[in-house]
Motif scaffolding. Sequence first.
Motif, PDB file in Angstrom:
ATOM      1  N   PHE A 458     -51.981  -2.170  58.963  1.00 45.74           N
ATOM      2  CA  PHE A 458     -51.528  -1.193  59.201  1.00 45.74           C
ATOM      3  C   PHE A 458     -50.134  -1.022  59.668  1.00 45.74           C
ATOM      4  O   PHE A 458     -49.309   0.113  58.969  1.00 45.74           O
ATOM      5  N   ALA A 459     -50.000  -1.558  61.298  1.00 45.74           N
ATOM      6  CA  ALA A 459     -48.344  -1.302  62.145  1.00 45.74           C
ATOM      7  C   ALA A 459     -47.594  -1.674  60.744  1.00 45.74           C
ATOM      8  O   ALA A 459     -46.927  -1.335  60.374  1.00 45.74           O
ATOM      9  N   THR A 460     -48.024  -2.465  59.929  1.00 36.61           N
ATOM     10  CA  THR A 460     -46.748  -3.677  59.074  1.00 36.61           C
ATOM     11  C   THR A 460     -46.809  -3.100  58.169  1.00 36.61           C
ATOM     12  O   THR A 460     -45.491  -3.147  57.719  1.00 36.61           O
ATOM     13  N   LEU A 461     -47.754  -2.200  57.383  1.00 35.52           N
ATOM     14  CA  LEU A 461     -47.468  -1.130  56.228  1.00 35.52           C
ATOM     15  C   LEU A 461     -46.185  -0.303  56.726  1.00 35.52           C
ATOM     16  O   LEU A 461     -45.349  -0.131  56.080  1.00 35.52           O
ATOM     17  N   ARG A 462     -46.463  -0.039  57.467  1.00 41.65           N
ATOM     18  CA  ARG A 462     -46.039   0.719  58.158  1.00 41.65           C
ATOM     19  C   ARG A 462     -44.700   0.354  58.362  1.00 41.65           C
ATOM     20  O   ARG A 462     -43.633   1.360  58.484  1.00 41.65           O
TER      21      ARG A 462
END
Length: 678
Positions: A458-462
Amino acid sequence: MPLLMPQNTVQTSTSSLPSSTGTTPSSASDSLIAGDVSGPAAAAVTEQPGGLRGLLQSALDSNPYFSAGFGLMALGVGAQVLRRSAVHAATIAQRRLLVSLEISSKDPSYLWFLQWMSHESARQAQLANRPLRGIEGLASRIRSHELAVETKYEQRKDGSSTAEFSLVPGPGTHYFRYQNAWFQASLAFRFFGVVVKRERATNMLDLNSGTPWETVHLTTLSRDRNLFSSLLAEARQLAQQAQVGRTVIYTAWGAEWRPFGRPREKRLLPSVVLDEGVKERVVQDVQAFMQRGKWYSERGIPYRRGYLLYGPPGSGKSSFIQALAGSLDYNICVLNLSERGLTDDKLNHLLANAPERSIMLLEDIDAAFSTRTQTGEAGFNSNVTFSGLLNALDGVASSTSQRILFLTTNHLEKLDPALIRPGRVDLKELIDDATPFQANELFTRFYADEEGLAEEYFATLRAELVSRLEEAMRAGTRISMAALQGHFIRHGAREAVQEWPELRRMAEMDKALRAQTSEGEKTFLHIEATQGQKTALQLMVDQVEAEIARMRRAKHPVPPEVAPRTPSPAALSADEADPSTLAFLLRLADDHRHAATEAKEKKQRDKKRAKAAAPVTPTQGNAKRLEDLSLSSTPRAPFAAKAASPTFNPVDPLSSGIPYHAATFLSPIPFFERGIFH
Ligand SMILES: Nc1ncnc2c1ncn2[C@@H]1O[C@H](COP(=O)(O)OP(=O)(O)OP(=O)(O)O)[C@@H](O)[C@H]1O
């Protein structure tokens, strides 16, 4: 009949009897008193009528029609007396037994009561489906059949619209039962004539708004008079219940504020994502202002504060104001200055009389005024003048009650400095297109709890999404928060990042289209020639080229300002073109086209006029017609002579030597106009 015999007649006849007859007077009078009028006494009575009563008596006796008419008259008088007494008794009974209450449409409880009535009628409609039981059941059957509809219609800027219908009791008489007491409610429209007597000022406002002055009369038995207050309290409670956790949006209805549709669900403040610190700054300022009422009054400073939120469309200005109102438990009064029929007076009245605990919102303030001059002629419907608006804002400033005023605009540069000077606008905030901070926040709000998305992923996508936005911003492409929100609604977290190019392309097209409009022209001056704007520039170049081609086709000379720069349309490439020059050229070309069309029309008009003024040599047929039409007294010879002369001006009666009335009649111009020579 003997009983009707007048006493005085009887007495007179009796005294005239001769005493020589030997009959004792006492015996005669005895027989009369006993009612026996036969014999000589009776003869005396009928033979000597004596006076009006006697006359009446004889008329009654001799004419049956007269006696019948007399009887009818007596009956009529009796009936009239009875009717009057009944009316009088009813009036007294009404005064003593009934009590009525008038609620005017100016009173806040007017709308509460109407809402209560429609709520009751809906409730009773439900009850009516149950089996009829006792008086309750009967009451449930008696419901209003005279309804009125109140439609709230909203046309949005994007062309969509909403309409809400609410059915309220219409004008007429309605009966209802409340706490075992019967009520009669009559809704009467009071037209202007009547209102004039009662409230002149209000009447004038009604005349302006064109809405009738309305009243509701409630009537019940006097022993139930206390029910009025409890009924109104219930109606108010019902209205408040409908507003709990909701925000009421008021719109201007003539010169007064009325709720627009049903109260809306409160928008939560965290649901609006603004750039770092912006939301906090405004919220803290409003809260501080609200706590300083005493401070303001002690110093004699008007208790008001103005805010300006400016920025591109879809950045969250309106949403933020709605959320702010919700968080403060306030309502919103929305006013559109371009509204049809709005005048300076109405605006002043509306700003000064906003409902308590409400935020005043003047949206798109630039749409109504771009300069100090009134823009009514420029196509807006509003009759509000710029000075009228300033006065209204200052009028709000002089009020002692709390006023929170929000102005919004997409074009700060179009606003007159006088409008946004401190005192009128105390805090200005830019609410811009999405920034990396906002994208980060919004992404978290949308996808933080998406199933099957590991925290790390999730953090990478963000981070990926944020970096793509940064890259777009570096290239000059801005993405609105509305577009970003729409993108997130359509996609899951993974797709939102994958489909980023689609969002960016849409944003570029959107900007290009906006730049094409005259509204977008000014915004265009500020943009740099980036990839996004190149599309826009290309569109503009195309437009300039089309304009030039049109001029050449119409054989209009291409203006020199345009021509040297465009030896050939191809020379204008999007890479080289400077947006401000293009905008200028476009406007110039447009002006020139208008000027050329006007010149052409003028030329045609002049030609026609010259033709009309040219010497006239009437043809044989026309001369005949003129002859037929000319007045018999008109000297024909001078006309013929003058008409043949090249200097003859047929409209000039002095030079023609023809009497004025005849000259006008003979002048070819009216004939041309009437089509005689055509
Ligand atoms: N900053 C934001 N945070 C959350 N949602 C937003 C934001 N900005 C816009 N939106 C969403 O976009 C839509 C349009 O927003 P809104 O009407 O508030 O924009 P606006 O700036 O007032 O536009 P305009 O200038 O055209 O009136 C709304 O559905 C709103 O939820």
